[in-house]
Design an enzyme around this catalytic site. Structure first.
Site, PDB file in Angstrom:
ATOM      1  N   GLU A   1       0.819  -1.226   0.000  1.00 10.65           N
ATOM      2  CA  GLU A   1       0.000   0.000   0.000  1.00 10.65           C
ATOM      3  C   GLU A   1       0.846   1.267   0.000  1.00 10.65           C
ATOM      4  O   GLU A   1       0.670   2.153   0.843  1.00 10.65           O
ATOM      5  CB  GLU A   1      -0.970  -0.018   1.194  1.00 10.65           C
ATOM      6  CG  GLU A   1      -2.016  -1.093   1.078  1.00 10.65           C
ATOM      7  CD  GLU A   1      -3.145  -1.001   2.107  1.00 10.65           C
ATOM      8  OE1 GLU A   1      -3.035  -0.223   3.071  1.00 10.65           O
ATOM      9  OE2 GLU A   1      -4.148  -1.722   1.924  1.00 10.65           O
TER      10      GLU A   1
ATOM     11  N   GLU B   1      -5.668  -8.047  -0.686  1.00  7.59           N
ATOM     12  CA  GLU B   1      -6.369  -7.775   0.580  1.00  7.59           C
ATOM     13  C   GLU B   1      -7.821  -7.496   0.236  1.00  7.59           C
ATOM     14  O   GLU B   1      -8.108  -6.556  -0.519  1.00  7.59           O
ATOM     15  CB  GLU B   1      -5.767  -6.578   1.326  1.00  7.59           C
ATOM     16  CG  GLU B   1      -4.417  -6.883   1.953  1.00  7.59           C
ATOM     17  CD  GLU B   1      -3.897  -5.773   2.851  1.00  7.59           C
ATOM     18  OE1 GLU B   1      -4.725  -5.105   3.500  1.00  7.59           O
ATOM     19  OE2 GLU B   1      -2.671  -5.589   2.897  1.00  7.59           O
TER      20      GLU B   1
HETATM   21  O1  AHR Z   1      -5.405  -5.825   6.846  1.00  6.50           O
HETATM   22  C1  AHR Z   1      -5.217  -4.722   7.680  1.00  6.50           C
HETATM   23  C2  AHR Z   1      -4.430  -3.617   6.997  1.00  6.50           C
HETATM   24  O2  AHR Z   1      -5.185  -3.102   5.931  1.00  6.50           O
HETATM   25  C3  AHR Z   1      -3.134  -3.999   6.338  1.00  6.50           C
HETATM   26  O3  AHR Z   1      -2.064  -4.011   7.216  1.00  6.50           O
HETATM   27  C4  AHR Z   1      -2.937  -2.904   5.331  1.00  6.50           C
HETATM   28  O4  AHR Z   1      -2.200  -3.329   4.211  1.00  6.50           O
HETATM   29  C5  AHR Z   1      -4.353  -2.472   4.992  1.00  6.50           C
HETATM   30  O5  AHR Z   1      -4.499  -1.104   5.080  1.00  6.50           O
END
Ligand code: AHR
Length: 503
Positions: free
Chosen positions: A173, A292
């Site tokens: 990210e 994610e």
């Molecule tokens: O999954 C929780 C968080 O969400 C992770 O660490 C990050 O990559 C995202 O913002």
């Protein structure tokens, strides 16, 4: 009762389903690793301190590749801290989650846990506060058979064979202002390209994921992908997407349509990647690693859970321990439908996360482990969605949402495995009030019958599984399913997710 109609034809494939789409994600965050997968002293812990009850649940979940060790955590992580004799490993501040990382579990221990759960390792390198050299060092430590200082260090640390890690994320990210080492698309694109080239020079067999956007609602979304890929297109195999959804202001109707947002996210990133491909005249296709995705009550974390204070860096605090409802699981199941509908371009995905932290599996220290509502759509989809995802012809009534305008009440995807002759259909009913009759034209599948039917629904759309009531919610057989004259009919209760297996 409103009704919907869909047609399945095994000749119309969207794409083969890559098993990596059923991946997971384990971050050093809250009670995920410590007091989650690892709890020496627990009655169910094995000789290495891993909870065998959790191992069994992760196996049942059916997770392929697991991304590790972060997440935001990775942007402050020194991988060297997590290998070697445990008593010499340093305790470090984890700035991302305002916690203390003890490094008791590191690369070697996690790899051993992966062997127990039967999943493959996907590693992220730190491109937030570190750079190309540290990424190369980790790759050499992990993947080189021997003959150098770093590969010998791995061997001395008890691992003779290389870890052979195939998938690598180039940071995490990097578009997010919250990220340690957050960069502009231009700066990140350059370092990602340089690091990818260097890593491939060491091990040409690896597959690389460049960071896309943290959500389709980032102010840089779209342009971020274009600029990053303009730098790194030739060097990477995947661009990542991340997306989390939550019910806001009691607007259940919009929340239930969250997959509409995911569909649009995927299609926009595909269009942007293909635009860069065309401009470069490349014959290579960059696919999506949706590494994610989940339902996450992020606003609760920001307003309630957040840890602060110079003298307050707890070990394994309770963080992001969302308790999921039936409605959450229906949205979750619909997100899986969205991933499968795009099987031609989403060839890797990671459910964020697995245990205790926005997770399908919960544990209590010294106590039980149990399945959240979201466990069921994942385990059933992972088991039944085999072969190829099919293009569907879907006619469904619509409803109006505040967030996404007019959307279909039903969403669905079907899969077909030519080698077994089995098919599966996954459906959601987004209506908050009405059951829906669905007719599925299955004539082109031949003489099939229903092998399994599972519906997740409840009179209380907010029913949950908890420590006190761990089996309050579970899917049940849908006894409305019939097949007659090439037509399958099924009734979907309001706010429900359904899976049917045919063969
Ligand atoms: O999954 C929780 C968080 O969400 C992770 O660490 C990050 O990559 C995202 O913002």
């Amino acid at each position: 009762m409103p009704s919907a109609h869909l047609t399945i034809d095994p000749h119309f494939e969207v794409g083969r389903i890559d098993r990596r789409v059923f991946g997971g994600f384990v971050e050093h965050l809250g009670r995920h690793v410590y007091d989650g997968i690892y709890e020496p002293g627990h009655p169910a812990a094995d000789a290495e301190g891993f909870r065998t009850d959790v191992v069994e649940l992760v196996r049942e979940l059916g997770v392929s590749t697991i991304r590790y060790p972060g997440g935001n955590f990775v942007s402050g992580f020194r991988w060297e801290d997590s290998v070697g004799p445990r008593e010499e490993r340093p305790r470090r501040l984890d700035l991302a989650w305002h916690s203390t990382e003890t490094n008791e579990v590191g690369l070697h221990e996690f790899s051993s846990w992966l062997d127990k759960v039967g999943s493959e390792l996907m590693l992220a390198v730190n491109l937030g506060t570190r750079g190309t050299l540290e990424a190369l060092d980790l790759l050499e430590y992990a993947n080189l058979a021997g003959g150098t200082a770093l590969s010998q260090r791995r061997i001395d640390n008890g691992r003779t064979d290389a870890f052979g890690v195939r998938m690598w994320c180039l940071g995490n990210e990097m578009d997010g202002p919250w990220q340690l080492g957050h960069r502009s698309a231009d700066d990140y694109g350059k370092i990602a390209s340089r690091t990818a080239k260097a890593m491939r020079q060491l091990d040409p067999s690896i597959e690389l994921v460049v960071c896309g956007s943290s959500s389709a609602h980032m102010p840089t979304f779209g342009e971020w992908e274009r600029v990053v890929l303009t730098h790194a297109y030739d060097d990477v195999d995947y661009i990542s997407c991340h997306a989390y959804y939550e019910e806001k202001d009691g607007d259940l109707g919009s929340f239930l349509a969250s997959a509409v947002d995911m569909d649009g996210f995927i299609e926009t990133v595909v269009a942007t990647a293909d635009h860069v491909k065309a401009v470069r005249g490349s014959d290579k296709t960059v696919n999506i690693s949706f590494d994610e995705w989940n339902v996450w009550y992020l606003s609760r974390f920001q307003n309630v859970d957040k840890i602060e204070g110079l003298d307050n860096w707890p070990v394994a605090p309770r963080l992001l321990e969302d308790v999921y409802s039936v409605a959450d699981a229906v949205v979750f199941g619909n997100l899986m439908i969205s991933l499968l509908k795009h099987a031609d371009r989403v060839t890797s995905a990671s459910l964020a996360q697995l245990v205790n932290v926005i997770a399908p599996i919960m544990t209590e220290p010294g106590g039980p482990a149990w399945r959240q509502t979201t466990f069921f759509p994942f385990s059933i989809t992972s088991r039944l969605a085999q072969g190829a995802a099919l293009e569907l012809k879907l006619d469904a009534p619509t409803y109006e949402t505040k967030e996404y305008g007019v959307v279909p009440l039903v969403d669905a995807v079907a899969t077909h495995d030519a080698s077994t002759g089995r098919s599966a259909v996954f459906l959601v009913n987004r209506s908050t009030t009405e059951a829906l009759d669905v007719t599925v034209d299955v004539a082109s599948l031949g003489d099939v019958s229903v092998l399994e039917s599972h519906t997740l629904a409840d009179e209380d759309a907010y029913a949950k599984n908890t420590l006190a009531e761990p089996e309050r919610v579970a899917p049940h057989e849908n006894d409305s399913v019939r097949i007659e004259g090439g037509a399958l009919t099924v009734t979907l209760p309001p706010v429900s997710w359904t899976a049917l297996s045919l063969g």
